[in-house]
Structures are given as C-alpha cells and as structure tokens.
Design an enzyme around this catalytic site. Structure first.
Site, PDB file in Angstrom:
ATOM      1  N   ASP A   1       0.853  -1.180   0.000  1.00 52.89           N
ATOM      2  CA  ASP A   1       0.000   0.000   0.000  1.00 52.89           C
ATOM      3  C   ASP A   1       0.899   1.244   0.000  1.00 52.89           C
ATOM      4  O   ASP A   1       2.095   1.160  -0.264  1.00 52.89           O
ATOM      5  CB  ASP A   1      -0.994  -0.017   1.171  1.00 52.89           C
ATOM      6  CG  ASP A   1      -0.329  -0.023   2.547  1.00 52.89           C
ATOM      7  OD1 ASP A   1       0.819   0.458   2.664  1.00 52.89           O
ATOM      8  OD2 ASP A   1      -0.977  -0.469   3.510  1.00 52.89           O
TER       9      ASP A   1
ATOM     10  N   LYS B   1      -3.922   3.078  -1.622  1.00 52.65           N
ATOM     11  CA  LYS B   1      -4.995   4.056  -1.667  1.00 52.65           C
ATOM     12  C   LYS B   1      -4.482   5.360  -1.081  1.00 52.65           C
ATOM     13  O   LYS B   1      -3.692   5.366  -0.143  1.00 52.65           O
ATOM     14  CB  LYS B   1      -6.211   3.572  -0.873  1.00 52.65           C
ATOM     15  CG  LYS B   1      -6.709   2.195  -1.303  1.00 52.65           C
ATOM     16  CD  LYS B   1      -7.771   1.680  -0.340  1.00 52.65           C
ATOM     17  CE  LYS B   1      -8.246   0.291  -0.755  1.00 52.65           C
ATOM     18  NZ  LYS B   1      -7.161  -0.722  -0.643  1.00 52.65           N
TER      19      LYS B   1
ATOM     20  N   MET C   1      -6.023   8.092  10.210  1.00 51.22           N
ATOM     21  CA  MET C   1      -6.642   8.494   8.941  1.00 51.22           C
ATOM     22  C   MET C   1      -7.752   9.517   9.180  1.00 51.22           C
ATOM     23  O   MET C   1      -8.812   9.468   8.546  1.00 51.22           O
ATOM     24  CB  MET C   1      -7.199   7.266   8.204  1.00 51.22           C
ATOM     25  CG  MET C   1      -6.158   6.199   7.914  1.00 51.22           C
ATOM     26  SD  MET C   1      -6.859   4.667   7.248  1.00 51.22           S
ATOM     27  CE  MET C   1      -7.672   3.996   8.718  1.00 51.22           C
TER      28      MET C   1
END
Length: 255
Positions: A35, A56, A171
């Site tokens: 990732d 992502k 996040m």
C-alpha cells in the site's frame, strides 16, 4: 503447488523499525503487493520488478480492495510466495482481517506477521505516550475513515468523550473538523490538548499541536496532510515537556 501469502506489517515507516521477519520475507518474496504507507525507503529497497502498488490515497488514486483480494489469490495459485506489505500492523485498521478471510475462503495458505502499529509508534516518536499514569489509564483507537458505504457512522464520539482517556485517530486529518466538534458538543473541554503527527518516523516527519478548539486552524496553517495521527487528551501536552531532549533519529527532520 499453491504458494503462500504473508500479511506483513512494515511498521510506521522507518526501515529500522521493521521486524527482522518482515525484512526477511520482503527480501525473499516473489511479489510484494504494497500500500502507500510503508515508508519511501522501505519501498525503494524492493526491486521494481518484484513490487506492485495496490495502495490508496485519501482523495486520490486508489486500488479497489476487490482487485487486491483477487490478485493475492491469483499470485498464490501461480505458486508464488507473496508478501502483502502494509503500513503499521495489518490487523489495526489495515483491512488485513478482510484479506485473511478472503484467502481462507479460497483455500490459500497465509500467515500474519505483526508490525509496530503507527497508532502507538506515531505519537511515541513525537514524544507523546498514549498512556501516562498522571493523565490517563486508557486509550481508544479510532478510524477517521470508515467504510463509505455505511448508512451511518459506527463511532459514538459522545461515548468516547465520556471515557476520559486518550483518543488516537488514524486516517482522520480530513474529518478533523467533524469529530473535534462532536467531542466538544459531548462536553470535552475545548482546551484539551491535541497533537497531529504527520508521516511519523519518515524523513519528512512533522508535528503540530493545539487544543480541541484550535487544532483545525493549526492543521490549515501548518498544511498538515495525510498520513497523520491525531492524539487527543492530556498526554498530547507531554511533548512540550520532553521535546528539547527528544532524540530518536528522526526528530532532526521535523519542521
């Protein structure tokens, strides 16, 4: 013969904070599906022909999880040894549990390899302990990026405000205005210390501090971007008491 998949945590980003096992598996793998969160030095250490980016970015390009799941199975069925390399720990807001279930459903052997979670290491390298006997005896880890297909949030910010412990939000930079307002509405004092740790342990690590009332303005003024950890609670003020003496190999890179 069917290959094997390793769900590997790379730690918060500093290559020296990878486990010995994680480093060995990355070096030996036929393919590394990674990732965006392993540190740049870690990713650059993997030859391009052996790595695939399935990451992502908040508000940017992204690879559907369905594709990643399918790719893991395809590669293993080709007999390859596959490392699914994730930032932090695969089972802490890393969707490692979903990938494990998909592999099991397709009868693919896999192994979980823990990593140092950024939820603890991120604040720590900035001089912020997530627990401290003088401030809190509990800590809650919360995602700031829930599944967008949910009809309503599963996070009860009012209940979290009542716990009195440290809140660590992963996040959560983009939704910072939302949950700081929720916490204030729930009765959390506006002067509660808050810290944002951007790219913890990476060469360009940055830290910004404020209060529950001011931190959104601080974020905007400092230009704090993902990936970043939000720490809310009395422990966030600890940084000011140790910052001048903090030596961790990355502190000199802060701006």
């Amino acid at each position: 013969m069917t290959g094997k998949v390793y769900l590997v945590g790379s730690g918060p980003g500093d290559p020296e904070l990878m486990t010995v096992k994680a480093r060995r598996l990355v070096d030996e793998a036929d393919v590394v599906l990674h990732d965006k969160l392993p540190g740049p030095e870690i990713l650059e250490s993997i030859p391009e022909e052996r790595r695939e980016d399935v990451g992502k970015r908040a508000g940017g390009e992204w690879t559907p999880q369905e594709y990643t799941n399918r790719r893991l199975v395809e590669l293993a069925e080709e007999g390859k040894t596959v490392v699914r390399l994730k930032g932090g720990d695969p089972f802490v807001f890393g969707r490692g549990g979903e990938e494990a279930e998909h592999l099991a459903a397709n009868e693919i052997p896999f192994e979980y390899v823990p990593g140092i979670t950024s939820a603890v290491a991120g604040p720590g390298v900035a001089g912020i302990p997530v627990t401290h006997r003088d401030h809190t005896s509990s800590v809650s880890f919360v995602t700031g990026h829930e599944d967008p297909t949910k009809e309503e949030s599963a996070i009860d910010w009012h209940a979290l405000a009542d716990t009195g412990g440290t809140l660590v939000v992963l996040m959560g930079v983009g939704k910072l205005p939302m949950y700081t307002e929720e916490l204030r509405s729930a009765g959390m004092p506006p002067e509660t210390p808050v810290a944002l740790v951007e790219r913890a342990t990476w060469p360009d690590q940055r830290v910004a501090t404020g209060t529950l009332e001011t931190i959104v303005d601080v974020r905007d003024e400092e230009g704090i971007d993902p990936p970043a950890i939000t720490v809310i609670g009395g422990v966030a003020a600890s940084r000011g008491r140790v910052e001048a003496f903090l030596q961790n190999g990355r502190n000199e890179n802060e701006r």
